[in-house]
Design an enzyme around this catalytic site. Structure first.
Site, PDB file in Angstrom:
ATOM      1  N   ASP A   8      43.548  48.775  42.526  1.00  0.00           N
ATOM      2  CA  ASP A   8      44.800  48.020  42.423  1.00  0.00           C
ATOM      3  C   ASP A   8      45.687  48.271  43.642  1.00  0.00           C
ATOM      4  OD1 ASP A   8      45.307  46.270  40.301  1.00  0.00           O
ATOM      5  OD2 ASP A   8      45.622  47.903  38.872  1.00  0.00           O
ATOM      6  N   GLN A  21      46.076  48.671  33.250  1.00  0.00           N
ATOM      7  CA  GLN A  21      46.895  47.460  33.203  1.00  0.00           C
ATOM      8  C   GLN A  21      48.350  47.810  32.914  1.00  0.00           C
ATOM      9  OE1 GLN A  21      45.665  44.530  34.085  1.00  0.00           O
ATOM     10  NE2 GLN A  21      47.470  43.296  33.668  1.00  0.00           N
ATOM     11  N   LYS A  39      39.376  39.682  33.914  1.00  0.00           N
ATOM     12  CA  LYS A  39      38.824  40.554  34.956  1.00  0.00           C
ATOM     13  C   LYS A  39      37.415  40.998  34.578  1.00  0.00           C
ATOM     14  CE  LYS A  39      43.463  42.111  36.292  1.00  0.00           C
ATOM     15  NZ  LYS A  39      44.496  43.174  36.193  1.00  0.00           N
TER      16      LYS A  39
HETATM   17  N1  GUN Z   1      50.173  43.929  35.672  1.00  0.00           N
HETATM   18  C1  GUN Z   1      50.520  42.812  36.346  1.00  0.00           C
HETATM   19  N2  GUN Z   1      49.776  42.687  37.460  1.00  0.00           N
HETATM   20  C2  GUN Z   1      48.933  43.739  37.490  1.00  0.00           C
HETATM   21  C3  GUN Z   1      47.927  44.159  38.394  1.00  0.00           C
HETATM   22  O1  GUN Z   1      47.651  43.544  39.435  1.00  0.00           O
HETATM   23  N3  GUN Z   1      47.274  45.286  38.054  1.00  0.00           N
HETATM   24  C4  GUN Z   1      47.572  46.005  36.949  1.00  0.00           C
HETATM   25  N4  GUN Z   1      46.886  47.128  36.716  1.00  0.00           N
HETATM   26  N5  GUN Z   1      48.511  45.656  36.089  1.00  0.00           N
HETATM   27  C5  GUN Z   1      49.181  44.511  36.360  1.00  0.00           C
END
Ligand code: GUN
Length: 293
Positions: free
Chosen positions: A120, A97, A53
């Protein structure tokens, strides 16, 4: 043989589009969008995703910051950090995350991020807006990226039967809502299936579009797929594989080798949904910045 829906190539296209918008923002004398990701602990998968990311942020001209914390951080300390970022006018988007260590309540964290920076789309306000078909919030990055992929390939969803397998708050549930909403990539008749669904195969065999988001490698077999169906594979499980340099390989939720012989179009793993998730996140962060200007 099914047409491959090339998430990597499509994500490269969208990165260029987003980069152009960033240039327009900075050329007008405004600062670039800034995304902050918080990573707690040492999970190898989470570290890889967060770093991907950050790399994508740099590529499109965003500022991308990753804040690393040990898994001994307390919930209060983490919430204090989230609040600090909430109040920072130079940060547009914040993601924490998941998963988080067991002593931290994930819901407490996701609900502390202000909805305006919740790129998110996990905050109740953003989930609620999605459920109401209100576009002023943020949609979870993976379902959003999937709809961008469908749109890029001109895949019609209106009137189709879409079967979503898995009801997670991150993918399955928001995906089912997006596909059912009255929108360009919606208007489908949606069946949301899960671990308690009976006769799953009877249901998936009726699907024009299958979205597999259960996290079980090779769960969707060829006998579950109607000839010509569109198959979207969200799975990214790491399986031990000593023939690989890393010692593991990624496996999707779909038995790709068998299903690609039946399906009309299919996403590979890797190179399908994964890169589009990053695009969903970049798109949301760009919106967050634009809404401040
Ligand atoms: N863990 C798995 N997918 C995601 C996501 O899209 N965002 C976040 N913050 N954690 C994740």
């Amino acid at each position: 043989m099914a047409e491959i829906l090339d998430g990597k190539a499509v994500s490269d296209f969208f990165k260029q589009e987003i980069a152009k918008e960033v240039l327009a923002i900075t050329a007008a004398g405004n600062r670039a969008p800034h995304l902050v990701a918080i990573l707690v602990g040492n999970d190898g998968g989470s570290k890889t995703y967060v770093e991907a990311k950050k790399k994508a942020c740099k590529l499109v001209g965003f500022e991308g910051t990753v804040l690393y914390f040990p898994d001994t951080i307390s919930q209060d300390e983490l919430l204090a950090k989230v609040n600090e970022i909430n109040d920072d006018p130079n940060i547009d988007g914040l993601i924490v995350q998941l998963p988080l260590p067991k002593h931290i309540n994930e819901n407490a964290v996701t609900q502390t991020i202000v909805p305006e920076k919740d790129v998110d789309g996990f905050h109740d306000i953003n989930m609620g807006k999605l459920a109401k078909g209100d576009n002023s919030g943020y949609t979870s990055a993976t379902p959003l990226g999937i709809t961008m992929l469908l749109k890029y390939y001109g895949i019609e969803t209106a009137g189709k039967h879409a079967v979503v397998i898995g009801r997670s708050n991150i993918v399955g549930r928001p995906m089912s809502i997006l596909l059912s909403n009255s929108s360009e990539t919606g208007n489908a008749t949606v069946t949301l299936t899960h671990s308690r669904t009976q006769n799953l195969k009877d249901i998936t065999l009726q699907a024009d579009i299958i979205v597999a988001a259960i996290g079980q490698p090779n769960f969707v077999s060829a006998d579950m797929v109607k000839p010509g169906a569109i198959v979207i594979d969200v799975g990214i499980t790491r399986l031990d594989d000593s023939s690989k340099k890393a010692g593991w390989r990624l496996a999707g939720d779909v038995d790709f080798a068998a299903v690609e012989k039946i399906a009309g179009k299919i996403t590979p793993v890797p190179g399908g949904v994964g890169p589009m998730t990053v695009i969903g996140l970049l798109y949301n962060t760009l919106q967050a910045r634009k809404r401040q200007l």
